[in-house]
Motif scaffolding. Structure first.
Motif, PDB file in Angstrom:
ATOM      1  N   ASP A 110       0.867  -1.174   0.000  1.00 51.23           N
ATOM      2  CA  ASP A 110       0.000   0.000   0.000  1.00 51.23           C
ATOM      3  C   ASP A 110       0.904   1.225   0.000  1.00 51.23           C
ATOM      4  N   TYR A 111       1.045   1.869  -1.140  1.00 48.43           N
ATOM      5  CA  TYR A 111       1.985   2.980  -1.268  1.00 48.43           C
ATOM      6  C   TYR A 111       1.394   4.253  -0.680  1.00 48.43           C
ATOM      7  N   ARG A 112       2.133   4.845   0.247  1.00 49.16           N
ATOM      8  CA  ARG A 112       1.759   6.139   0.819  1.00 49.16           C
ATOM      9  C   ARG A 112       2.954   7.058   0.650  1.00 49.16           C
ATOM     10  N   PRO A 113       2.786   8.100  -0.126  1.00 44.46           N
ATOM     11  CA  PRO A 113       3.910   9.021  -0.342  1.00 44.46           C
ATOM     12  C   PRO A 113       4.421   9.574   0.982  1.00 44.46           C
ATOM     13  N   GLY A 114       5.733   9.769   1.056  1.00 43.45           N
ATOM     14  CA  GLY A 114       6.327  10.282   2.276  1.00 43.45           C
ATOM     15  C   GLY A 114       5.775  11.627   2.693  1.00 43.45           C
ATOM     16  N   TYR A 115       5.450  12.479   1.704  1.00 46.13           N
ATOM     17  CA  TYR A 115       4.950  13.806   2.053  1.00 46.13           C
ATOM     18  C   TYR A 115       3.568  13.742   2.706  1.00 46.13           C
ATOM     19  N   GLU A 116       2.777  12.705   2.387  1.00 48.58           N
ATOM     20  CA  GLU A 116       1.475  12.542   3.046  1.00 48.58           C
ATOM     21  C   GLU A 116       1.671  12.209   4.517  1.00 48.58           C
ATOM     22  N   ILE A 117       2.623  11.316   4.794  1.00 49.24           N
ATOM     23  CA  ILE A 117       2.899  10.915   6.172  1.00 49.24           C
ATOM     24  C   ILE A 117       3.438  12.090   6.969  1.00 49.24           C
ATOM     25  N   VAL A 118       4.346  12.837   6.368  1.00 51.12           N
ATOM     26  CA  VAL A 118       4.918  13.996   7.050  1.00 51.12           C
ATOM     27  C   VAL A 118       3.848  15.057   7.301  1.00 51.12           C
ATOM     28  N   ALA A 119       2.932  15.234   6.358  1.00 50.40           N
ATOM     29  CA  ALA A 119       1.837  16.194   6.557  1.00 50.40           C
ATOM     30  C   ALA A 119       1.017  15.808   7.786  1.00 50.40           C
ATOM     31  N   GLU A 120       0.746  14.512   7.945  1.00 48.45           N
ATOM     32  CA  GLU A 120      -0.015  14.053   9.103  1.00 48.45           C
ATOM     33  C   GLU A 120       0.749  14.319  10.396  1.00 48.45           C
ATOM     34  N   ARG A 121       2.056  14.146  10.356  1.00 51.43           N
ATOM     35  CA  ARG A 121       2.862  14.367  11.552  1.00 51.43           C
ATOM     36  C   ARG A 121       2.924  15.847  11.929  1.00 51.43           C
ATOM     37  N   ILE A 122       2.920  16.720  10.919  1.00 51.32           N
ATOM     38  CA  ILE A 122       2.901  18.160  11.214  1.00 51.32           C
ATOM     39  C   ILE A 122       1.578  18.539  11.870  1.00 51.32           C
ATOM     40  N   LEU A 123       0.476  17.954  11.379  1.00 53.49           N
ATOM     41  CA  LEU A 123      -0.830  18.208  11.998  1.00 53.49           C
ATOM     42  C   LEU A 123      -0.856  17.694  13.435  1.00 53.49           C
ATOM     43  N   ALA A 124      -0.217  16.544  13.666  1.00 50.96           N
ATOM     44  CA  ALA A 124      -0.157  15.999  15.019  1.00 50.96           C
ATOM     45  C   ALA A 124       0.618  16.953  15.937  1.00 50.96           C
TER      46      ALA A 124
END
Length: 265
Positions: free
Chosen positions: A31-45
């Protein structure tokens, strides 16, 4: 001099490290999740854990990249997504700030579930746009006033001008003006609202950088706009609808091709 404080110790400990872009599901499929999507979630966290409010300053891209153990390029892409979602604001020369709620697209009727980096969501959005804009152009071919026709024509010409002179911002703005002018010429308030909202969501997916430069088919888009305009001008609703469908289908294929290139090289 950058006066934004570093945040090596500021990010909450419970925020997980960025996951790899590809993870295996229960069936062994990746299940490919671009790194920038994951980092965006971490910034929101980080924003939530630090109880930051609208107007509060965020760390710099360099500080975020260092703390999240990623590259500045990935952070930059994450910031583009969050900016499109209305969650952060980037002020040149001043830094990154938490945005106010009024800019959040999640308050729209569809923004609550739309994920701009989920290819299935993007495909559904294109499908939705196809239905709307075919109807809008068909109605415009029978209802457009001379003034509205001129507005569509000017947007078409500006789009061509932007392409010929390599001005991507002019091209993108003219593209927006063209599609909204066609919707307005339908004289259907509900269609205008739907087209506006769908294109607003579309800009979220474009914010990852797919439309920040001319593609190999940008010239085709210019010609497709002209075909739509001529059909509307000449009062041919079916032809206008089909020209719109061809334009959106080709745009979707460009998007799909670029996503595949980014994921798989």
């Amino acid at each position: 001099m950058d006066d934004t404080p570093a945040i090596e110790a500021a990010l909450p400990a419970q925020v997980p490290a960025a996951a790899p872009a590809g993870t295996a599901d229960s069936d062994g499929q990746r299940d490919y999740r671009p790194g920038y999507e994951i980092v965006a979630e971490r910034i929101l966290a980080y924003i939530a854990e630090e109880r930051l409010t609208p107007g509060d300053r965020l760390p710099t891209e360099i500080d975020l990249a260092r703390t999240l153990d990623t590259s500045r390029a990935v952070v930059r892409e994450a910031v583009k997504i969050l900016s499109a979602l209305g969650r952060v604001r980037a002020h040149k020369g001043r830094g990154l700030f938490v945005a106010d709620d009024e800019g959040m697209l999640i308050t729209s009727r569809w923004g609550g579930f739309f994920r701009p980096v989920d290819i299935d969501h993007v495909l559904m959005l294109f499908e939705f746009r196809r239905v709307q804009e075919m109807a809008a152009s068909s109605l415009a071919a029978t209802r457009a006033t001379p003034s509205e026709l001129r507005t569509i024509e000017v947007a078409m010409e500006q789009c061509r001008h932007g392409f010929v002179h390599g001005q991507i911002d002019v091209f993108n703005q003219a593209d927006e003006d063209f599609h909204m002018a066609v919707a307005a010429a339908s004289h259907n308030t509900f269609l205008v609202s739907a087209v506006r909202d769908a294109r607003r969501l579309q800009r979220q997916s474009s914010a990852i950088g797919i439309h920040d430069s001319f593609g190999e088919n940008s010239e085709a888009a210019v010609e497709e706009h002209e075909a739509i305009y001529r059909a509307i001008r000449d009062g041919r609703p079916e032809e206008a609808a089909q020209a719109t469908a061809a334009h959106l289908d080709r745009t979707l294929e460009d998007y799909r091709r670029e996503i595949q290139r980014r994921l798989f090289g």
